[in-house]
Design a protein around this motif. Structure first.
Motif, PDB file in Angstrom:
ATOM      1  N   LEU A  21      35.516  32.696  42.284  1.00 53.68           N
ATOM      2  CA  LEU A  21      35.868  33.647  43.348  1.00 53.68           C
ATOM      3  C   LEU A  21      36.279  32.939  44.631  1.00 53.68           C
ATOM      4  CD1 LEU A  21      33.111  36.382  42.838  1.00 53.68           C
ATOM      5  CD2 LEU A  21      35.419  36.282  41.877  1.00 53.68           C
ATOM      6  N   ARG A  24      39.723  31.652  44.427  1.00 49.30           N
ATOM      7  CA  ARG A  24      40.698  32.740  44.592  1.00 49.30           C
ATOM      8  C   ARG A  24      40.809  33.182  46.048  1.00 49.30           C
ATOM      9  NH1 ARG A  24      38.812  36.779  39.656  1.00 49.30           N
ATOM     10  NH2 ARG A  24      39.355  35.367  37.954  1.00 49.30           N
ATOM     11  N   TYR A  26      38.307  34.636  47.838  1.00 49.62           N
ATOM     12  CA  TYR A  26      37.510  35.820  48.131  1.00 49.62           C
ATOM     13  C   TYR A  26      36.602  35.568  49.330  1.00 49.62           C
ATOM     14  CZ  TYR A  26      38.510  38.346  43.737  1.00 49.62           C
ATOM     15  OH  TYR A  26      39.096  39.032  42.725  1.00 49.62           O
ATOM     16  N   GLU A  30      34.541  40.904  49.516  1.00 46.83           N
ATOM     17  CA  GLU A  30      35.166  40.917  48.183  1.00 46.83           C
ATOM     18  C   GLU A  30      34.217  40.371  47.117  1.00 46.83           C
ATOM     19  OE1 GLU A  30      39.821  40.036  48.952  1.00 46.83           O
ATOM     20  OE2 GLU A  30      38.383  38.579  49.776  1.00 46.83           O
ATOM     21  N   ASP A  33      31.624  43.048  46.428  1.00 48.60           N
ATOM     22  CA  ASP A  33      32.277  44.082  45.617  1.00 48.60           C
ATOM     23  C   ASP A  33      32.416  43.638  44.165  1.00 48.60           C
ATOM     24  OD1 ASP A  33      32.578  45.794  47.775  1.00 48.60           O
ATOM     25  OD2 ASP A  33      34.698  45.281  48.103  1.00 48.60           O
ATOM     26  N   TYR A  34      32.782  42.388  43.958  1.00 50.17           N
ATOM     27  CA  TYR A  34      32.989  41.859  42.605  1.00 50.17           C
ATOM     28  C   TYR A  34      31.714  41.986  41.769  1.00 50.17           C
ATOM     29  CZ  TYR A  34      34.568  38.702  38.898  1.00 50.17           C
ATOM     30  OH  TYR A  34      34.943  38.177  37.680  1.00 50.17           O
ATOM     31  N   ASN A  39      31.966  46.574  37.648  1.00 51.88           N
ATOM     32  CA  ASN A  39      32.946  45.499  37.538  1.00 51.88           C
ATOM     33  C   ASN A  39      32.412  44.361  36.680  1.00 51.88           C
ATOM     34  OD1 ASN A  39      35.514  44.139  38.324  1.00 51.88           O
ATOM     35  ND2 ASN A  39      34.037  42.670  39.135  1.00 51.88           N
TER      36      ASN A  39
END
Length: 143
Positions: A21, A24, A26, A30, A33-34, A39
């Motif tokens: 993450l 990426r 994040y 985020e 949230d992941y 999810n």
């Protein structure tokens, strides 16, 4: 499996997801949230054995799996204290009214099944750190 073995295994799994993450780009929101249960069941099915059955560890809306374990949980595989013929192996540092002690023969373990403290987004936001082990550092007692 001992508490320490689970702790190390989970820390490695959490670290692997975090590395992905962060690579990426994040940010905190985020990442939190992941780790939403819905999810995670889809994106990280190997993270939790309950995901295979789409089963939650706690029956609650908005279950977040970022912490999985609670920073208020305390454990020692050798025992925290003796109580007569029994040994306490784990406890709750905040004595949550929703937790209880489970007695299993001569062993006493904290039963957190009724407590949802670490699975609420607001709580995670307050204690958030990209390193799960840093959040959980106080969990190990005398080891």
């Amino acid at each position: 499996m001992t508490y320490s073995a689970w702790f190390e295994s989970h820390a490695a799994a959490h670290r692997a997801i975090m590395e992905k993450l962060l690579a990426r780009g994040y940010g905190k929101a985020e990442i939190i949230d992941y780790f939403d249960f819905d999810n995670m069941v889809e994106a990280e099915p190997a993270f939790c054995p309950l995901y295979a059955e789409r089963k939650k560890c706690h029956d609650m809306e908005g279950l977040n799996c970022y912490l999985c374990a609670c920073p208020n949980f305390r454990f020692n595989d050798e025992g925290i204290e003796r109580r007569g013929e029994q040994t306490l192996y784990s406890s709750c540092a905040i004595a949550s009214k929703d937790g209880k002690e489970g007695v299993y023969g001569d062993a006493i373990h904290q039963d957190c099944s009724g407590c949802t403290v670490p699975h609420h987004r607001d709580y995670i936001d307050k204690v958030f750190d990209t390193e799960w082990e840093r959040i959980m550092a106080a969990c190990r007692r005398g080891q």
